[in-house]
Design an enzyme around this catalytic site. Structure first.
Site, PDB file in Angstrom:
ATOM      1  N   ARG A 126       0.815  -1.295   0.061  1.00 25.83           N
ATOM      2  CA  ARG A 126       0.151  -0.044   0.057  1.00 25.83           C
ATOM      3  C   ARG A 126       0.778   1.217  -0.036  1.00 25.83           C
ATOM      4  O   ARG A 126       2.005   1.434   0.627  1.00 25.83           O
ATOM      5  CB  ARG A 126      -0.959   0.048   1.074  1.00 25.83           C
ATOM      6  CG  ARG A 126      -2.016  -0.802   1.145  1.00 25.83           C
ATOM      7  CD  ARG A 126      -3.045  -0.264   0.185  1.00 25.83           C
ATOM      8  NE  ARG A 126      -4.257  -1.204   0.161  1.00 25.83           N
ATOM      9  CZ  ARG A 126      -4.533  -2.283  -0.562  1.00 25.83           C
ATOM     10  NH1 ARG A 126      -3.606  -2.360  -1.523  1.00 25.83           N
ATOM     11  NH2 ARG A 126      -5.619  -2.760  -0.655  1.00 25.83           N
ATOM     12  N   HIS A 163      -1.026   0.898  -9.630  1.00 22.23           N
ATOM     13  CA  HIS A 163      -1.811  -0.202  -8.781  1.00 22.23           C
ATOM     14  C   HIS A 163      -2.275  -1.068  -9.491  1.00 22.23           C
ATOM     15  O   HIS A 163      -3.609  -1.277  -9.270  1.00 22.23           O
ATOM     16  CB  HIS A 163      -2.772   0.825  -7.992  1.00 22.23           C
ATOM     17  CG  HIS A 163      -3.371  -0.068  -6.592  1.00 22.23           C
ATOM     18  ND1 HIS A 163      -3.537   0.685  -5.234  1.00 22.23           N
ATOM     19  CD2 HIS A 163      -3.474  -1.302  -6.370  1.00 22.23           C
ATOM     20  CE1 HIS A 163      -4.097  -0.318  -4.630  1.00 22.23           C
ATOM     21  NE2 HIS A 163      -3.756  -1.657  -5.226  1.00 22.23           N
TER      22      HIS A 163
HETATM   23  P1  NDP Z   1      -1.818 -11.621   4.297  1.00 25.45           P
HETATM   24  O1  NDP Z   1      -2.617 -11.061   5.401  1.00 25.45           O
HETATM   25  O2  NDP Z   1      -1.814 -13.054   3.685  1.00 25.45           O
HETATM   26  O3  NDP Z   1      -0.326 -11.407   4.754  1.00 25.45           O
HETATM   27  C1  NDP Z   1       0.263 -10.568   5.474  1.00 25.45           C
HETATM   28  C2  NDP Z   1       1.778 -10.498   5.834  1.00 25.45           C
HETATM   29  O4  NDP Z   1       2.242  -9.283   6.336  1.00 25.45           O
HETATM   30  C3  NDP Z   1       1.586 -11.719   6.889  1.00 25.45           C
HETATM   31  O5  NDP Z   1       2.866 -12.419   6.666  1.00 25.45           O
HETATM   32  C4  NDP Z   1       1.853 -10.726   8.414  1.00 25.45           C
HETATM   33  O6  NDP Z   1       2.602 -11.342   9.239  1.00 25.45           O
HETATM   34  C5  NDP Z   1       2.520  -9.484   7.844  1.00 25.45           C
HETATM   35  N1  NDP Z   1       2.343  -8.280   8.555  1.00 25.45           N
HETATM   36  C6  NDP Z   1       1.158  -8.002   8.882  1.00 25.45           C
HETATM   37  N2  NDP Z   1       1.552  -6.958   9.934  1.00 25.45           N
HETATM   38  C7  NDP Z   1       2.658  -6.927   9.985  1.00 25.45           C
HETATM   39  C8  NDP Z   1       3.754  -6.190  11.125  1.00 25.45           C
HETATM   40  N3  NDP Z   1       3.265  -5.061  11.896  1.00 25.45           N
HETATM   41  N4  NDP Z   1       4.984  -6.438  11.001  1.00 25.45           N
HETATM   42  C9  NDP Z   1       5.404  -7.485  10.302  1.00 25.45           C
HETATM   43  N5  NDP Z   1       4.695  -8.121   9.359  1.00 25.45           N
HETATM   44  C10 NDP Z   1       3.283  -7.969   9.259  1.00 25.45           C
HETATM   45  O7  NDP Z   1      -1.943 -10.762   2.939  1.00 25.45           O
HETATM   46  P2  NDP Z   1      -1.686 -10.957   1.612  1.00 25.45           P
HETATM   47  O8  NDP Z   1      -0.743 -11.416   1.329  1.00 25.45           O
HETATM   48  O9  NDP Z   1      -2.802 -11.475   0.893  1.00 25.45           O
HETATM   49  O10 NDP Z   1      -1.952  -9.567   1.127  1.00 25.45           O
HETATM   50  C11 NDP Z   1      -0.834  -8.385   1.461  1.00 25.45           C
HETATM   51  C12 NDP Z   1      -1.377  -7.057   0.934  1.00 25.45           C
HETATM   52  O11 NDP Z   1      -0.885  -6.897  -0.575  1.00 25.45           O
HETATM   53  C13 NDP Z   1      -2.631  -6.634   1.240  1.00 25.45           C
HETATM   54  O12 NDP Z   1      -3.153  -6.353   2.469  1.00 25.45           O
HETATM   55  C14 NDP Z   1      -2.805  -5.393   0.163  1.00 25.45           C
HETATM   56  O13 NDP Z   1      -2.294  -4.279   1.002  1.00 25.45           O
HETATM   57  C15 NDP Z   1      -1.526  -5.590  -0.780  1.00 25.45           C
HETATM   58  N6  NDP Z   1      -2.298  -5.864  -2.232  1.00 25.45           N
HETATM   59  C16 NDP Z   1      -1.809  -5.190  -3.168  1.00 25.45           C
HETATM   60  C17 NDP Z   1      -2.261  -5.395  -4.489  1.00 25.45           C
HETATM   61  C18 NDP Z   1      -1.919  -4.620  -5.578  1.00 25.45           C
HETATM   62  O14 NDP Z   1      -2.537  -4.837  -6.752  1.00 25.45           O
HETATM   63  N7  NDP Z   1      -0.974  -3.719  -5.533  1.00 25.45           N
HETATM   64  C19 NDP Z   1      -3.156  -6.724  -4.743  1.00 25.45           C
HETATM   65  C20 NDP Z   1      -3.539  -7.381  -3.895  1.00 25.45           C
HETATM   66  C21 NDP Z   1      -2.869  -7.294  -2.427  1.00 25.45           C
HETATM   67  P3  NDP Z   1       2.101 -12.881   9.851  1.00 25.45           P
HETATM   68  O15 NDP Z   1       2.366 -13.829   8.821  1.00 25.45           O
HETATM   69  O16 NDP Z   1       2.524 -12.740  11.281  1.00 25.45           O
HETATM   70  O17 NDP Z   1       0.438 -12.496  10.015  1.00 25.45           O
HETATM   71  C1  OXD Z   2      -5.939  -5.525  -3.267  1.00 23.38           C
HETATM   72  C2  OXD Z   2      -5.363  -4.653  -4.115  1.00 23.38           C
HETATM   73  O1  OXD Z   2      -5.693  -5.210  -1.985  1.00 23.38           O
HETATM   74  O2  OXD Z   2      -5.833  -4.808  -5.459  1.00 23.38           O
HETATM   75  O3  OXD Z   2      -6.386  -6.467  -3.564  1.00 23.38           O
HETATM   76  O4  OXD Z   2      -4.982  -3.448  -3.937  1.00 23.38           O
END
Ligand code: NDP
Ligand code: OXD
Length: 315
Positions: free
Chosen positions: A230, A278
């Site tokens: 993000r 994005h």
């Molecule tokens: P998940 O919830 O599966 O994974 C999130 C990861 O981040 C986990 O490993 C989590 O740790 C870690 N995390 C969260 N908070 C912290 C913190 N404070 N410190 C360290 N690690 C942290 O999410 P996804 O992988 O499915 O998606 C991740 C993000 O990707 C979404 O939230 C979105 O913002 C972004 N995204 C962007 C897109 C785009 O088109 N640009 C499309 C899709 C997603 P833990 O394993 O311990 O829970």
């Molecule tokens: C998502 C994105 O969070 O598209 O899936 O940003």
């Protein structure tokens, strides 16, 4: 019983795809809600703050994205389950985006594009994949799938998450206590963190200064940042300053503090910075509507929902 689609610029396309699935569900697109009492389900992307609480019979919110910060920013979000979007189509799109950009920088493509513009034929040494350490910031659905794809290409991998993780072939670090050690062995930082109060602004000058400079001696000209999580995770002025100071060799950004990225932003024209709109992983109408109807069916059948958001963690 109606499903309301709200907030996305593609709401009409989502509605058309959902109707084509002939689920029998009444599908409405905001602001044409009809009787508000009929709305039981909402498929939402950044709905206007305060709107979701006006549906008295709402039972379930489905996020158009994997990230849910666009919902969490509503202080009056109704207390119903939130399901985030997790789907092989979305994951594959993210993996291909991240692999593309890791390879792009490992192969010094910013430099070769510049040389091409100048019509210069010039050899530059490049590191082998086995010499490059990719650090995955976020080891969730996206981070883990990306690790598998990068592993197959021979990269060295490390990862950072909130809780302890154990992934084969990935050196894992966790929490604030593990962050500096994670960064100090990272040549290419790949961020798929969610935006939460804990992660806002995390990609700043201090963090970038802790990335490994050691790679320079292995033909990597310097550390690289790739952020597809993000925009509010990053401080853009710090990224530019780090690029200009040579602390960062190059960056690819898919997400921005302000979206769309304003035409006046200096990010557009930096020669070592790749800007994408994005689009790392798009929620397509067909896949998101299939997913939404599956969650609604599960909810109606009293089966457990998938990928339920933990509100306390914020993701
Ligand atoms: P998940 O919830 O599966 O994974 C999130 C990861 O981040 C986990 O490993 C989590 O740790 C870690 N995390 C969260 N908070 C912290 C913190 N404070 N410190 C360290 N690690 C942290 O999410 P996804 O992988 O499915 O998606 C991740 C993000 O990707 C979404 O939230 C979105 O913002 C972004 N995204 C962007 C897109 C785009 O088109 N640009 C499309 C899709 C997603 P833990 O394993 O311990 O829970
Ligand atoms: C998502 C994105 O969070 O598209 O899936 O940003």
């Amino acid at each position: 019983m109606a499903l309301l689609i709200i907030g996305s610029q593609w709401s009409e396309e989502f509605a058309a795809a959902a109707r084509a699935l002939n689920s029998g569900l009444d599908i409405r697109v905001w602001p044409e809600t009809g009787r508000i009492e009929d709305i039981r389900y909402a498929l939402a992307w950044g709905p206007p703050v305060g709107v979701l609480k006006t549906f008295p019979n709402l039972e379930l919110i489905i996020s158009v994205g994997a990230g849910v910060d666009h919902l969490m920013k509503d202080p009056e979000l109704p207390d119903v389950p939130i399901v985030r979007y997790v789907d092989p189509d979305l994951t594959n799109r993210m993996v291909s985006y991240l692999v593309l950009h890791v390879l792009f920088h490992q192969r010094r493509m910013c430099e070769f594009l510049e040389l091409q513009r100048e019509r210069k034929w010039e050899f530059r040494p490049e590191p082998g994949t086995h010499e490059v350490r990719v650090g995955l910031m976020g080891l969730g659905v996206m981070g883990e799938a990306t690790a598998k794809a990068l592993k197959a290409l021979g990269f060295q991998l490390r990862g950072w998450s909130r809780s302890e993780r154990n992934l084969e072939g990935v050196e894992c670090f966790a929490g604030q206590g593990g962050l500096d050690a994670f960064l100090s062995g990272t040549d290419i930082l790949v961020c798929t963190l969610p935006l939460t109060p804990d992660t806002r602004g995390i990609i700043n000058r201090d963090l970038l200064s802790k990335l490994s400079q050691h790679g320079r001696h292995q033909r990597m000209p310097g550390p690289v940042l790739i952020n597809a999580g993000r925009g509010a995770l990053q401080i853009e002025a710090d990224i530019l300053a780090a690029l200009d100071a040579g602390e960062l060799y190059a960056a690819s950004l898919d997400v921005f503090e302000v979206e769309p990225l304003p035409a006046s932003s200096p990010l557009w024209s930096h020669p070592r910075l790749i800007v994408t709109p994005h689009n790392a992983a798009e929620s397509t109408p067909e896949a998101i509507s299939r997913y939404t109807l599956r969650q609604i069916r599960r909810h109606q059948a009293g089966e457990p929902l998938e990928n339920v958001v933990d509100r306390a963690r914020g993701y």
